[in-house]
Enzyme design. Structure first.
Site, PDB file in Angstrom:
ATOM      1  N   LYS A 123      12.254   7.087 -15.922  1.00  0.00           N
ATOM      2  CA  LYS A 123      13.243   7.371 -14.874  1.00  0.00           C
ATOM      3  C   LYS A 123      13.671   6.107 -14.141  1.00  0.00           C
ATOM      4  O   LYS A 123      14.818   5.979 -13.729  1.00  0.00           O
ATOM      5  CB  LYS A 123      12.689   8.388 -13.882  1.00  0.00           C
ATOM      6  CG  LYS A 123      12.125   9.654 -14.511  1.00  0.00           C
ATOM      7  CD  LYS A 123      13.188  10.566 -15.102  1.00  0.00           C
ATOM      8  CE  LYS A 123      12.545  11.715 -15.860  1.00  0.00           C
ATOM      9  NZ  LYS A 123      13.418  12.508 -16.688  1.00  0.00           N
ATOM     10  N   GLU A 206      11.340  10.665  -4.729  1.00  0.00           N
ATOM     11  CA  GLU A 206      12.791  10.576  -4.606  1.00  0.00           C
ATOM     12  C   GLU A 206      13.200  11.242  -3.301  1.00  0.00           C
ATOM     13  O   GLU A 206      12.677  12.304  -2.957  1.00  0.00           O
ATOM     14  CB  GLU A 206      13.424  11.307  -5.792  1.00  0.00           C
ATOM     15  CG  GLU A 206      14.841  10.927  -6.081  1.00  0.00           C
ATOM     16  CD  GLU A 206      15.276  11.527  -7.409  1.00  0.00           C
ATOM     17  OE1 GLU A 206      15.238  10.818  -8.423  1.00  0.00           O
ATOM     18  OE2 GLU A 206      15.642  12.718  -7.408  1.00  0.00           O
ATOM     19  N   HIS A 241      12.791  24.511  -8.537  1.00  0.00           N
ATOM     20  CA  HIS A 241      13.433  23.482  -9.354  1.00  0.00           C
ATOM     21  C   HIS A 241      13.662  23.902 -10.793  1.00  0.00           C
ATOM     22  O   HIS A 241      13.873  23.075 -11.675  1.00  0.00           O
ATOM     23  CB  HIS A 241      12.663  22.162  -9.266  1.00  0.00           C
ATOM     24  CG  HIS A 241      12.624  21.665  -7.853  1.00  0.00           C
ATOM     25  ND1 HIS A 241      13.674  21.012  -7.292  1.00  0.00           N
ATOM     26  CD2 HIS A 241      11.695  21.809  -6.889  1.00  0.00           C
ATOM     27  CE1 HIS A 241      13.380  20.750  -6.028  1.00  0.00           C
ATOM     28  NE2 HIS A 241      12.202  21.231  -5.767  1.00  0.00           N
ATOM     29  N   ARG A 298      18.963  15.505 -24.694  1.00  0.00           N
ATOM     30  CA  ARG A 298      18.738  16.631 -25.609  1.00  0.00           C
ATOM     31  C   ARG A 298      19.789  17.693 -25.314  1.00  0.00           C
ATOM     32  O   ARG A 298      20.547  17.576 -24.364  1.00  0.00           O
ATOM     33  CB  ARG A 298      17.363  17.229 -25.337  1.00  0.00           C
ATOM     34  CG  ARG A 298      17.216  17.557 -23.854  1.00  0.00           C
ATOM     35  CD  ARG A 298      16.032  18.401 -23.540  1.00  0.00           C
ATOM     36  NE  ARG A 298      15.673  18.347 -22.140  1.00  0.00           N
ATOM     37  CZ  ARG A 298      16.183  19.125 -21.190  1.00  0.00           C
ATOM     38  NH1 ARG A 298      17.088  20.031 -21.483  1.00  0.00           N
ATOM     39  NH2 ARG A 298      15.818  18.998 -19.932  1.00  0.00           N
TER      40      ARG A 298
END
Lengths: 504, 174
Positions: A123, A206, A241, A298
């Site tokens: 990330k 984050e 999430h 993907r």
């Protein structure tokens, strides 16, 4: 030149299960490709096994002993003569080492290069890469820090923030943290979950953007260097999430914002020489500023909504570009038409905190009719086990307008019959009637913070009572015909069951 | 036959004496009731209003799937109802509530100890299943009377995890 690359493979191993394995098989069969299925001991009777040309057992039910074992998948590919591998989503789909193992074994990996997967899967590297390409990102930390370092960094970033798994996706290994006190627990939980799901407990932090929408752009790239985007998907409706409802297009994206986000998504993809299908996820705030979140390298669960509004068969394009063909579309040939909504049907109890529900499917009836698509691996007798994801089906509806898509969805949800496990269909029904949903007024926290199943009004209690009573009555009548009252030593129900068995 | 049928806490008195008519809470309705093949799918015309449902018998109730909603329905004939009422008065309120595992999985944590006072909705156990952590919550206020499992235990579906009793009752016993 183009011709030489055609027919690079004729046999595809699908390293996945459930609805996506079936979806990929359909695209393969359409292109005349043979399909190889793999299955764990729990999936011998699954649709993806029965619909495949060949199927191979790869081990016990836990994914870590079957669907996640790279060597076993490569062995099956060799044994079966497969020339290409489609990873689907989840499992090994975003593991660069798996893509690399495929290349090393001389197999075509139907996805981007291991390098691109690694760049976007890391990330931090992803953030650096896209930042260099001029894309804004959400403030946060590097992955790989110790808990102490993360706790120190958290104070600089400020709360609320998110703990996210570096190898993550689908909300697994993710925790929202609202104050410093609960951070260490969240770190431990996220690491545990990430280790179980991805075999990698690395996490990072984050900043949480408030009133944010989660909007993503579908991109497609070919090996000739063409990259296009297929517009956006609105994925703000999430629980823990995990996306639960997606739609295309988004209520808040106009032509200009779509053009900007599309350009940025293409820039992000180009930054890693992206080939095949991918998705660039953004957070969009109230003022329509957008921040790069991550790129999923993907096919996405929610790809059908894009297929319905663009007419592009994304999985088929994946197969074509993996064979070295050019994309069939130029950017200006991509036109959005109408509206599509997807409801993820999960085996869980919407009235009890969405606790997963396991069991054997005793009856199933799919909704049909104009504008309705069902992607599922369900069948009568299928056992929903605790080993895999609780998503058992996707219900996708299309309409000329959003309103029409919603009306079709309401009707389709009512028509969808799944018996044997509890499902979140009532949750979707409630959402399709919610004023906030209908007016498009929601953000990523709407489902969890401002949407309650307890407000749902149910209208058919009396009818349900009548149905059950009629069935109970019918049974007791039949039972009493077999043994006269007073002569039986046990209940009518038991007698009736015995009698039923005798009839077989 | 007279039945007392309960759905979501609502009681209905339903009388069935002939094939084409039933009485619900004293009101008569015309019915045409058909079972389709072997499955539990049923078609009902009630005063010509057409409804379709799937009805299956479970251990403790009838499950009715109707218009997307799954209802748990208790059907008792008059005699069984009276017996249950009589029994209910003696035990109902003081009975311990047992939190069972809704699915097979792994206990990641037990957040309460025996004797702890807990409130409705409080998380008591964290269970890992389907690759997710699931928080199991108390369905009522009370006192934890038994903890049957510990961290790291594997549990089966419906296994007893925690028992919750009334605060007053515990005091009396002590």
């Amino acid at each position: 030149m183009d011709n030489l690359l055609i027919q690079k493979f004729d046999k595809v191993l699908i390293a996945n299960r459930g609805e996506i394995a079936v979806r990929i098989q359909r695209a393969c069969h359409k292109l005349g490709l043979q399909t190889i299925a793999v299955y764990s001991d729990a999936d011998r009777n699954a649709l993806h096994v029965r619909y495949a040309d060949e199927a191979y057992n790869i081990g016990p039910p836990p994914a870590t002993e079957s669907y996640l074992v790279i060597d076993r998948l490569i062995d099956v590919a060799k044994k079966s003569g497969a020339e290409a591998v489609h990873p689907g989503y989840g499992f090994l789909a975003e593991r660069a080492d798996f893509a690399q193992a495929c290349y090393d074994a001389g197999l075509v990996f139907i996805g981007p290069s291991p390098k691109a997967i690694a760049a976007m899967g890391d990330k931090q590297l992803a953030r650096q890469t896209v930042r260099a390409a001029g894309v804004s990102v959400v403030p946060g930390t590097d992955p790989g820090l110790s808990d102490d370092e993360l706790i120190a960094a958290a104070e600089k970033i400020g709360f609320p923030l998110l703990v996210k798994a570096a190898a993550g996706g689908g909300g697994k290994g993710m925790r929202p943290v609202h104050e410093a006190g609960s951070l260490s627990n969240a770190l431990a939980g996220a690491r545990r979950e990430a280790t179980a799901a991805f075999g990698d407990g690395t996490v990072y932090l984050e900043k949480m953007i408030s009133d944010a929408r989660h909007i993503e752009i579908q991109v497609l790239g070919d090996s000739q260097g063409n990259v296009i985007h297929l517009g956006e998907r609105e994925c703000s409706l999430q629980r823990r999430h995990q996306k639960v409802i997606e739609e295309a297009p988004s209520f808040v994206v106009d032509d200009e914002l779509r053009r900007q986000m599309g350009e940025v998504a293409i820039a992000a993809a180009r930054a890693v020489d992206y080939v095949n299908a991918g998705t660039v996820e953004f957070l969009v705030d109230r003022d329509k500023n957008f921040y790069f979140l991550e790129m999923n390298t993907r096919v996405q669960v929610e790809h059908p909504v894009t297929e319905l509004v663009t007419g592009v068969d994304i999985v088929q394009e994946q197969l074509r570009v993996a064979r070295g063909r050019r994309l069939r579309y130029l950017q200006d040939q991509v036109k959005l038409k109408g509206w599509a909504i997807e409801c993820r049907i999960n085996a869980e109890d919407p009235y009890h905190d969405f606790v997963p529900s396991t069991g054997t499917i005793t009856a199933i009836g799919l909704p049909t009719g104009p504008g309705i698509r069902v992607d599922t691996g369900l069948y009568e007798g299928h056992t929903v086990t605790p080993y895999y994801d609780s998503m058992i089906s996707k219900l996708i509806c299309y309409g000329e307008t959003r309103g029409e898509a919603v009306l079709r969805m309401r009707r389709a949800l009512e028509e969808y019959r799944i018996m044997g496990v509890k499902t979140n269909i009532p949750f979707h029904q409630h959402m399709m009637e919610s004023h906030r949903f209908l007016s498009g007024q929601f953000d990523t926290r709407f489902v969890e913070e401002r949407f309650s199943m307890s407000e749902r009004e149910i209208h058919d209690e009396l009818e349900a009572a009548i149905f059950a009573t009629l069935v109970a009555h019918q049974r007791s009548q039949r039972a009493s015909q077999i043994v006269a009252p007073g002569e039986r030593d046990t209940s009518n129900w038991k007698w009736y069951t015995r009698w039923e068995r005798l009839q077989r | 036959m007279k039945y007392i049928t309960t759905v979501n806490g609502q009681e209905y008195i339903i009388e069935i004496d002939q094939k084409t008519e039933i009485t619900v809470n004293g009101e008569r309705h015309g019915v045409d009731f058909q079972q389709l093949a072997e499955s539990g799918t049923l078609s009902l015309l009630i005063d010509n209003r057409s409804l379709e449902a799937i009805v299956e018998e479970r251990e403790d109730a009838w499950e009715v799937l109707l218009h997307g909603e799954l209802y748990a329905v208790h059907v008792q004939d008059e005699r069984a109802y009276r017996l249950a009422q009589a029994r209910g008065k003696l035990s109902d309120a003081s009975e311990a509530v047992v939190i069972r595992s809704p699915m097979p999985g792994l206990i990641l944590d037990v957040l309460v100890e025996e004797g702890a006072h807990i409130g409705q909705g409080q998380t008591v156990v964290i269970l890992e299943s389907m690759k997710m952590e699931n928080e199991l919550r108390a369905g009522r206020d009370g006192v934890v009377t038994r903890v049957h499992v510990g961290k790291g235990d594997s549990v089966e579906k419906n296994q007893e995890l925690i028992a919750i009793g009334d605060a007053e009752e515990i005091k009396e016993q002590q």
